[in-house]
Motif scaffolding. Sequence first.
Motif, PDB file in Angstrom:
ATOM      1  N   SER A  89       0.795  -1.444   0.004  1.00  0.00           N
ATOM      2  CA  SER A  89       0.103   0.122  -0.008  1.00  0.00           C
ATOM      3  C   SER A  89       0.886   1.362  -0.134  1.00  0.00           C
ATOM      4  CB  SER A  89      -0.957   0.081   1.082  1.00  0.00           C
ATOM      5  OG  SER A  89      -0.194  -0.056   2.405  1.00  0.00           O
ATOM      6  N   TYR A  90       2.063   1.061   0.199  1.00  0.00           N
ATOM      7  CA  TYR A  90       3.142   2.277  -0.016  1.00  0.00           C
ATOM      8  C   TYR A  90       3.789   2.416  -1.238  1.00  0.00           C
ATOM      9  CZ  TYR A  90       1.796   2.490   5.033  1.00  0.00           C
ATOM     10  OH  TYR A  90       1.398   2.482   6.282  1.00  0.00           O
ATOM     11  N   VAL A  91       4.417   3.426  -1.496  1.00  0.00           N
ATOM     12  CA  VAL A  91       5.159   3.668  -2.567  1.00  0.00           C
ATOM     13  C   VAL A  91       6.643   4.387  -2.307  1.00  0.00           C
ATOM     14  CG1 VAL A  91       5.361   5.006  -5.033  1.00  0.00           C
ATOM     15  CG2 VAL A  91       3.048   4.000  -4.271  1.00  0.00           C
ATOM     16  N   TYR A  92       7.482   3.815  -2.612  1.00  0.00           N
ATOM     17  CA  TYR A  92       9.027   4.234  -2.237  1.00  0.00           C
ATOM     18  C   TYR A  92       9.531   4.861  -3.486  1.00  0.00           C
ATOM     19  CZ  TYR A  92       8.241   1.377   1.794  1.00  0.00           C
ATOM     20  OH  TYR A  92       7.657   0.811   3.068  1.00  0.00           O
ATOM     21  N   VAL A  93       9.762   6.072  -3.435  1.00  0.00           N
ATOM     22  CA  VAL A  93      10.278   6.784  -4.489  1.00  0.00           C
ATOM     23  C   VAL A  93      11.586   7.578  -4.368  1.00  0.00           C
ATOM     24  CG1 VAL A  93       7.805   7.168  -5.519  1.00  0.00           C
ATOM     25  CG2 VAL A  93       9.056   8.776  -4.052  1.00  0.00           C
ATOM     26  N   ARG A  94      12.296   7.905  -5.364  1.00  0.00           N
ATOM     27  CA  ARG A  94      13.726   8.607  -5.276  1.00  0.00           C
ATOM     28  C   ARG A  94      13.193  10.007  -5.665  1.00  0.00           C
ATOM     29  NH1 ARG A  94      14.968   3.742  -7.522  1.00  0.00           N
ATOM     30  NH2 ARG A  94      16.047   2.179  -6.480  1.00  0.00           N
ATOM     31  N   LYS A 100       5.306   9.196  -7.637  1.00  0.00           N
ATOM     32  CA  LYS A 100       5.058   9.975  -6.554  1.00  0.00           C
ATOM     33  C   LYS A 100       4.356  11.234  -6.785  1.00  0.00           C
ATOM     34  CE  LYS A 100       7.919  12.922  -3.180  1.00  0.00           C
ATOM     35  NZ  LYS A 100       9.143  13.222  -2.897  1.00  0.00           N
ATOM     36  N   ARG A 101       4.600  11.779  -8.045  1.00  0.00           N
ATOM     37  CA  ARG A 101       3.860  13.073  -8.296  1.00  0.00           C
ATOM     38  C   ARG A 101       2.418  12.890  -8.404  1.00  0.00           C
ATOM     39  NH1 ARG A 101       8.078  16.087 -12.805  1.00  0.00           N
ATOM     40  NH2 ARG A 101       9.632  16.799 -11.071  1.00  0.00           N
ATOM     41  N   GLN A 139      -0.410  16.424 -14.744  1.00  0.00           N
ATOM     42  CA  GLN A 139       0.822  16.180 -15.654  1.00  0.00           C
ATOM     43  C   GLN A 139       1.312  14.946 -15.422  1.00  0.00           C
ATOM     44  OE1 GLN A 139       1.464  18.542 -17.946  1.00  0.00           O
ATOM     45  NE2 GLN A 139       2.767  16.804 -18.766  1.00  0.00           N
ATOM     46  N   ALA A 140       1.572  14.377 -14.360  1.00  0.00           N
ATOM     47  CA  ALA A 140       2.230  13.149 -14.017  1.00  0.00           C
ATOM     48  C   ALA A 140       1.430  11.987 -14.603  1.00  0.00           C
ATOM     49  CB  ALA A 140       2.257  12.724 -12.419  1.00  0.00           C
ATOM     50  N   VAL A 141       0.026  11.900 -14.359  1.00  0.00           N
ATOM     51  CA  VAL A 141      -0.766  10.970 -15.163  1.00  0.00           C
ATOM     52  C   VAL A 141      -0.662  11.261 -16.726  1.00  0.00           C
ATOM     53  CG1 VAL A 141      -3.105  10.161 -15.437  1.00  0.00           C
ATOM     54  CG2 VAL A 141      -2.328  10.823 -13.375  1.00  0.00           C
ATOM     55  N   GLN A 142      -0.453  12.168 -17.094  1.00  0.00           N
ATOM     56  CA  GLN A 142      -0.494  12.458 -18.757  1.00  0.00           C
ATOM     57  C   GLN A 142       1.073  11.926 -19.092  1.00  0.00           C
ATOM     58  OE1 GLN A 142      -1.057  16.354 -20.205  1.00  0.00           O
ATOM     59  NE2 GLN A 142      -0.139  16.088 -22.008  1.00  0.00           N
ATOM     60  N   THR A 198       0.717  -0.333  -7.990  1.00  0.00           N
ATOM     61  CA  THR A 198       1.287   1.004  -6.937  1.00  0.00           C
ATOM     62  C   THR A 198       0.372   2.084  -6.876  1.00  0.00           C
ATOM     63  OG1 THR A 198       2.934   1.545  -8.397  1.00  0.00           O
ATOM     64  CG2 THR A 198       3.403  -0.084  -6.591  1.00  0.00           C
ATOM     65  N   CYS A 199      -0.102   2.266  -8.081  1.00  0.00           N
ATOM     66  CA  CYS A 199      -0.859   3.632  -8.205  1.00  0.00           C
ATOM     67  C   CYS A 199      -2.134   3.768  -7.503  1.00  0.00           C
ATOM     68  CB  CYS A 199      -1.230   3.802  -9.911  1.00  0.00           C
ATOM     69  SG  CYS A 199      -2.578   2.788 -10.512  1.00  0.00           S
ATOM     70  N   ASP A 200      -2.645   4.940  -6.995  1.00  0.00           N
ATOM     71  CA  ASP A 200      -3.815   5.217  -6.231  1.00  0.00           C
ATOM     72  C   ASP A 200      -5.028   5.208  -7.251  1.00  0.00           C
ATOM     73  OD1 ASP A 200      -3.506   7.526  -7.481  1.00  0.00           O
ATOM     74  OD2 ASP A 200      -3.464   8.788  -5.542  1.00  0.00           O
ATOM     75  N   GLN A 201      -6.055   5.404  -6.590  1.00  0.00           N
ATOM     76  CA  GLN A 201      -7.197   5.169  -7.324  1.00  0.00           C
ATOM     77  C   GLN A 201      -7.411   6.475  -8.323  1.00  0.00           C
ATOM     78  OE1 GLN A 201     -10.986   4.745  -4.883  1.00  0.00           O
ATOM     79  NE2 GLN A 201     -11.759   6.720  -5.505  1.00  0.00           N
ATOM     80  N   ARG A 202      -7.020   7.836  -7.923  1.00  0.00           N
ATOM     81  CA  ARG A 202      -7.150   8.935  -8.826  1.00  0.00           C
ATOM     82  C   ARG A 202      -6.301   8.775 -10.211  1.00  0.00           C
ATOM     83  NH1 ARG A 202      -6.649  13.866  -4.949  1.00  0.00           N
ATOM     84  NH2 ARG A 202      -4.515  12.903  -4.718  1.00  0.00           N
ATOM     85  N   THR A 203      -5.303   8.029  -9.803  1.00  0.00           N
ATOM     86  CA  THR A 203      -4.216   7.813 -11.021  1.00  0.00           C
ATOM     87  C   THR A 203      -4.762   6.667 -12.037  1.00  0.00           C
ATOM     88  OG1 THR A 203      -2.406   8.448  -9.646  1.00  0.00           O
ATOM     89  CG2 THR A 203      -2.196   7.216 -11.729  1.00  0.00           C
ATOM     90  N   ALA A 204      -5.397   5.677 -11.271  1.00  0.00           N
ATOM     91  CA  ALA A 204      -6.001   4.598 -12.313  1.00  0.00           C
ATOM     92  C   ALA A 204      -7.039   5.194 -13.214  1.00  0.00           C
ATOM     93  CB  ALA A 204      -6.396   3.481 -11.277  1.00  0.00           C
TER      94      ALA A 204
END
Length: 652
Positions: A71-76, A136-137, A148-151, A170-176
Amino acid sequence: MSVATYCIFCCRQIGTSGSATKAHLPWYDISKYSSICIDLRGFVFVTYEVLSLKKLLQMDTQAINHEKHKSYVYVRTTSLNPSEYQGITYQARKEIHKAVRKILETEAKFFRRPFNEQLGTFDGEDHECALWLLLKRSRSEDKEVRLQAVQDLANNRHWHDYQYGTVAQTCDQRTAIGLARSKDINLRFFLPPPPMPKIKNDYSIEDELRLLLVSLPQTGLDPCVQYFTSLALRESSQTLAAQRGGLWCFGGNGLPYCETLSKIPSETVELFCLQALVQHSKVSSHCDKIEAKGGLQLLQRIYQQRKDSAKIQRNIIRIIGNMALDERLHSSIVRAGWVSVLAEVMKSPHVIQSSHASRALANLDRDTVKEKYPDGVYVLHPQYRSSQPIRADILFVHGLLGAAFKTWRQQDIDRRSDKKASEGEEDYSQCWPKTWLASDCPALRIISVEYDTHLSDWKAKCPVEAHRKSIAYRSNELLDKLRAAGIGDRPLVWVSHSMGGLLVKKMLVDASKNPEMDKIVNNTRGIIFYSVPHHGSQLAEYSINARYLLFPSVEVKELSKDSPALKELNDDFLSFAKDKKFSVLSFAETLPTHIGGMIKLHVVPLESAELGIGDLIPVDVNHLNICKPKKKDAFLYQRTLKFIQDVLAQEL
């Protein structure tokens, strides 16, 4: 690694220490140094193997941690622009990596061992950093950054297969939802629907549907909801009886017949149940019950099993679109796997299927869509997220026996008489507002509405409460739906056919009397009427004369020639329109229409199509084809397009 380096350094010191002029060393010194070198070589070897093993174990540990914390996303936090990779931490990591790689290569050569290339790969490749950064964005609190990230995720065509899987998991509901509403999206971005729990051995899908209907509120319902529910339950009971005891059933509004136990039309029963659920899904409190009783999962199972029935699938997506009007149910809809299904249906070449899916996704997408689209209101353009700003709205309203899509198709091709047209059938438009008008005027939002109409009460889908079919009732009902869809917030052009034109006039007259609907009236720029019977239709006269055969419906009776209600509506509209600055264009048919195999009628005569204001253009077509251009460069379409562009010149 520092220990290994230190050992090598010490070995070098030992090898070069002592007096340079000494000719030779005692044998015991040489043997001592040799044993030290052998010990050091073994130590370095062990150190290298331990570090290699540690590296491998660390990678496995990270994979396990990812499984534990899905449920977590680890990003750099690395920029997507390679020229911006100037951070001290990033540069330090890269330099250390180069140094360690060089030491490992030297050590491998010294001991004549193969160098493990896997250990020399830097774990922060640019494309990996880009993926995690976009993820992350996509969760950013800043809406612009998020969109913009989704695009960027959707537009990148070079992701690897495992990267699509990473996004899907890993993406959340809005992103999907945003990805599903992106044009030409890769379906690998979405997880397949989750496995459905098995149905009990003694139950079929029909039984499950029947139990779901029984669990919904049965009192204080809208009469049409009650009608469809009782019809579905009755037919389900007939089927159960047929399965258990052999029931012969004929005629009626239900099952056509059940001749043998092996020919029970289960698809028909499922359709009755789904039609009842469509009616229930229009009631917000009933949607909560459907979700609580596992209805979303049951509908998913039926959808997957009935891929051969477009009608069943369309009814199911219609239910999902109605439930999506309630934001509290969005998480449940996503968890039940509907986003991937809707994204796939959006790619359907069939305009009806894709438009139902588009409506459902638009109701789910609260990031870019502020309007909500109730049952019967469909967006033909834009159906995807777009950077193109919407300048104005075009609203299409069909007439008697029409529909939101089929009324506005290209004129049907006669393969026998027109060989050239038959050759160009691939370019045939199932809905010219969606294809031709959208390409010519991309800055428009194009909406089509749908409502049930019938020539005879024999075929009415809901025969109770006939007053609901009146123009007055439908006007109020549609106005509420159109305001929810944001009609009136932008400049507006109405396009109507037949009885739909009377409905448009009634809506504008009613809106002018309601302060809450002022925007619809004030933003109306123009109206197009395709063969609208402003003064009545011969169809109504024929139906009344044949009343014992047709039992004319309420909407047909309202079209009677010189009807007082029609005259009053026309007078009210003309007095209202004179005070408003909008243009009117009317088209009139000049050819008779074949109704059935024996009846031939001039449905709307030229004098009835004359409104009294605006231009009237006679066209050599019949009533059905007056709103169906033969091709894109035909006069009907080009004149319609010119009118729209002229009245919206300032906006476009």
